[in-house]
Write a protein that holds these residues in place. Structure first.
Motif, PDB file in Angstrom:
ATOM      1  N   VAL A   1      55.801  47.747  36.497  1.00 30.11           N
ATOM      2  CA  VAL A   1      55.098  48.880  37.541  1.00 30.11           C
ATOM      3  C   VAL A   1      56.271  49.912  37.824  1.00 30.11           C
ATOM      4  O   VAL A   1      57.360  50.033  37.498  1.00 30.11           O
ATOM      5  CB  VAL A   1      54.308  48.299  38.522  1.00 30.11           C
ATOM      6  CG1 VAL A   1      53.094  47.403  38.136  1.00 30.11           C
ATOM      7  CG2 VAL A   1      54.902  47.462  39.570  1.00 30.11           C
ATOM      8  N   SER A   2      55.656  50.945  38.766  1.00 31.30           N
ATOM      9  CA  SER A   2      56.782  52.050  39.007  1.00 31.30           C
ATOM     10  C   SER A   2      57.383  51.830  40.353  1.00 31.30           C
ATOM     11  O   SER A   2      58.107  52.703  40.733  1.00 31.30           O
ATOM     12  CB  SER A   2      56.101  53.221  38.832  1.00 31.30           C
ATOM     13  OG  SER A   2      55.508  53.432  37.521  1.00 31.30           O
ATOM     14  N   SER A   3      56.761  50.950  41.356  1.00 26.38           N
ATOM     15  CA  SER A   3      57.230  50.861  42.819  1.00 26.38           C
ATOM     16  C   SER A   3      57.031  49.630  43.348  1.00 26.38           C
ATOM     17  O   SER A   3      56.187  48.716  42.983  1.00 26.38           O
ATOM     18  CB  SER A   3      56.779  51.845  43.703  1.00 26.38           C
ATOM     19  OG  SER A   3      55.265  51.414  43.954  1.00 26.38           O
ATOM     20  N   GLY A   4      57.933  49.182  44.154  1.00 21.14           N
ATOM     21  CA  GLY A   4      57.874  48.023  45.090  1.00 21.14           C
ATOM     22  C   GLY A   4      56.606  47.856  45.769  1.00 21.14           C
ATOM     23  O   GLY A   4      56.036  46.738  45.853  1.00 21.14           O
ATOM     24  N   THR A   5      56.003  48.948  46.254  1.00 21.95           N
ATOM     25  CA  THR A   5      54.749  48.798  46.957  1.00 21.95           C
ATOM     26  C   THR A   5      53.630  48.322  45.879  1.00 21.95           C
ATOM     27  O   THR A   5      52.681  47.463  46.128  1.00 21.95           O
ATOM     28  CB  THR A   5      54.449  50.215  47.598  1.00 21.95           C
ATOM     29  OG1 THR A   5      54.889  50.346  48.789  1.00 21.95           O
ATOM     30  CG2 THR A   5      52.792  50.030  47.849  1.00 21.95           C
TER      31      THR A   5
ATOM     32  N   TYR B   1      42.455  43.409  37.840  1.00 23.33           N
ATOM     33  CA  TYR B   1      42.572  44.694  37.142  1.00 23.33           C
ATOM     34  C   TYR B   1      43.723  45.379  37.899  1.00 23.33           C
ATOM     35  O   TYR B   1      43.910  45.370  39.033  1.00 23.33           O
ATOM     36  CB  TYR B   1      41.470  45.900  37.194  1.00 23.33           C
ATOM     37  CG  TYR B   1      41.708  46.929  36.309  1.00 23.33           C
ATOM     38  CD1 TYR B   1      41.393  46.961  35.060  1.00 23.33           C
ATOM     39  CD2 TYR B   1      42.118  48.125  36.843  1.00 23.33           C
ATOM     40  CE1 TYR B   1      41.752  48.086  34.189  1.00 23.33           C
ATOM     41  CE2 TYR B   1      42.420  49.420  36.089  1.00 23.33           C
ATOM     42  CZ  TYR B   1      42.199  49.258  34.775  1.00 23.33           C
ATOM     43  OH  TYR B   1      42.356  50.217  34.075  1.00 23.33           O
ATOM     44  N   GLN B   2      44.743  45.955  36.830  1.00 26.08           N
ATOM     45  CA  GLN B   2      45.936  46.695  37.589  1.00 26.08           C
ATOM     46  C   GLN B   2      46.399  47.606  36.192  1.00 26.08           C
ATOM     47  O   GLN B   2      46.395  47.037  35.134  1.00 26.08           O
ATOM     48  CB  GLN B   2      46.852  45.651  37.693  1.00 26.08           C
ATOM     49  CG  GLN B   2      48.353  46.208  38.199  1.00 26.08           C
ATOM     50  CD  GLN B   2      49.403  46.673  37.137  1.00 26.08           C
ATOM     51  OE1 GLN B   2      49.288  46.190  35.967  1.00 26.08           O
ATOM     52  NE2 GLN B   2      50.106  47.838  37.563  1.00 26.08           N
ATOM     53  N   ALA B   3      46.926  48.735  36.498  1.00 20.19           N
ATOM     54  CA  ALA B   3      47.199  49.793  35.785  1.00 20.19           C
ATOM     55  C   ALA B   3      48.113  50.771  36.267  1.00 20.19           C
ATOM     56  O   ALA B   3      48.229  50.922  37.462  1.00 20.19           O
ATOM     57  CB  ALA B   3      45.927  50.470  35.075  1.00 20.19           C
ATOM     58  N   GLY B   4      48.811  51.471  35.133  1.00 20.54           N
ATOM     59  CA  GLY B   4      49.751  52.436  35.760  1.00 20.54           C
ATOM     60  C   GLY B   4      50.236  53.365  34.860  1.00 20.54           C
ATOM     61  O   GLY B   4      50.670  52.860  33.792  1.00 20.54           O
TER      62      GLY B   4
END
Length: 434
Positions: free
Chosen positions: A116-120, A302-305
């Protein structure tokens, strides 16, 4: 380069008119310590230069990622090559696979990984996955631990929130956090009580193994062992947030250090960030295949980026991980970091200032206290006004540490023995005036 006016102040005034507080992340603000944030113009190795052309020895390192220092030649070459090939495709690349292989090679608790793109984003997604995999709603977190700014986690989250004196964030309805149980860090009895009361409803326990957002507080081995036992016993997942500690304190992360002291120890899910991106926006979460296959497109979670695993970030991260995997890297980094904390401790003691410090790998923290705190309430007993004087004394002398007493510090492979000696000499002078 000389400036007749303060370019930092000029830039800050422009920024305040356009950006809330003049900063794009609260931890960059100087509101807790007073004064004007330094607007950084460039960085190289262990140093940063501000808009006035002033050089600083950098112990923030972009809040942890710059473990090799700024502008490492191998990393720079990899990023430049990747940028020429394309910034983002919205389609898979070989480098995503290579980075996943490199991470999993060093962190054996992870059989599969999602970039993903960030720790959050990684922390939020790991919790959603834990809830989806267990079918439960409640999560346990610890006072002072920060896992990103997802709504359900902004409860007594430490770091920037602590700096501004807020126990939680506005804009988070009570019903959003009703399933979040907040306990004291390193309190085994409280953890046991929480599981006794809510065990069948707990999806996961999420914790930082070394809490870097209340400066530097380790999870005690008995505490970590009991957390693992209780999660196993009650069917909850243990989520270890290594955004800060992953590849920073050891090649296998903090979990590898606990595995040396707790036979068979491994978390169910791991959250990574910072170092794995080498300074680019990149993070990840991962764990056993059976849990990770609950994620879309294989499973119902679900998870996407759009920018997940983008080619420039993965190039930066992969080049960084290959450099730090070289034999002897962590031994040298840890020795340099210990030299800094030992030197600072000696300087403070010579001046009669209450001071204690701890470090692991290239991560360190210190407190203006006679002994190391074990939880957030103990951290809060630090003398904030005295820390502010220390911060500005170091900054004025060309040493840049975090502008908040709740943040850990970072040493890179680029810091030299002379950098450490210069820092300690300046600290000795500043301690003498506290």
């Amino acid at each position: 380069m000389t400036h007749s006016t303060d370019s930092n102040q000029t830039l800050f005034e422009r920024a305040k008119a356009l950006i809330p507080g003049g900063v794009n992340s609260p931890v960059r603000a100087f509101r807790a310590v007073g004064g004007t944030p330094r607007f950084i113009q460039r960085a190289q190795g262990a140093y940063m230069w501000d808009a006035n052309g002033r050089r600083y020895i950098d112990y923030i390192g972009s809040w942890g990622p710059m473990i090799l220092g700024h502008g490492h030649p191998a990393v720079l070459e990899a990023v430049q090559k990747a940028a020429l090939e394309g910034f983002s495709f919205g389609a898979p690349t070989e480098r995503e696979v290579e980075l996943a292989e490199e991470i999993i090679r060093h962190v054996p608790s992870m059989e599969m990984i999602r970039l993903v793109s960030s720790g959050t984003e990684a922390g939020m997604s790991a919790i959603r996955l834990a809830r989806g995999a267990t079918g439960r709603a409640k999560i346990i977190k610890f006072n002072g631990c920060y896992h990103g700014h997802a709504d359900s986690l902004l409860v007594k989250a430490g770091s920037g929130l602590a700096t501004f004196g807020h126990a939680t964030s506005a804009g988070v309805p009570p019903e959003v956090v009703q399933h979040t149980l907040v306990l004291e860090y390193n309190d085994v009895a409280q953890l046991e009580e929480a599981f006794a009361l809510h065990g069948k409803d707990v999806a996961c326990v999420i914790m930082e193994p070394i809490a870097g957002n209340m400066n530097f507080v380790r999870a005690g081995v008995p505490f970590m062992r009991r957390a693992r036992e209780l999660c196993t016993q009650h069917g909850a997942l243990l989520v270890i947030d290594e955004v800060m500690t992953g590849f920073r304190v050891a090649l296998g992360g903090a979990q590898s250090l606990y595995a040396q002291q707790i036979p068979g120890f491994r978390p169910d899910l791991t959250v990574l960030g910072k170092v794995i991106g080498g300074g680019m926006p990149l993070a990840a979460f991962g764990g056993p295949r059976a849990i990770m296959e609950q994620l879309a497109p294989l499973g119902p979670v679900y998870q996407a980026g759009t920018l997940s695993g983008n080619p420039v970030a993965t190039a930066c991260g992969l080049a960084t991980l290959r450099e730090i995997a070289r034999p002897g890297f962590y031994e040298a980094l840890a020795a340099r970091t210990r030299a800094l904390t030992d030197g600072l401790t000696g300087a403070a003691q010579a001046a009669g200032v209450d001071f204690c410090a701890d470090s692991e790998g290239g991560m360190f923290g210190f407190f203006l206290l006679p002994r190391l705190p074990q939880n957030y309430p103990e951290v809060l007993t630090t003398d904030g006004a005295r820390f502010n004087r220390l911060f500005h004394g170091l900054l004025d002398g060309g040493v840049y540490i975090a502008p908040a007493l709740y943040e850990a510090g970072f040493v890179s492979a680029a810091h030299s023995a002379q950098d450490v000696a210069d820092t300690v000499a300046l600290a000795r002078e500043v301690f003498g005036k506290l």
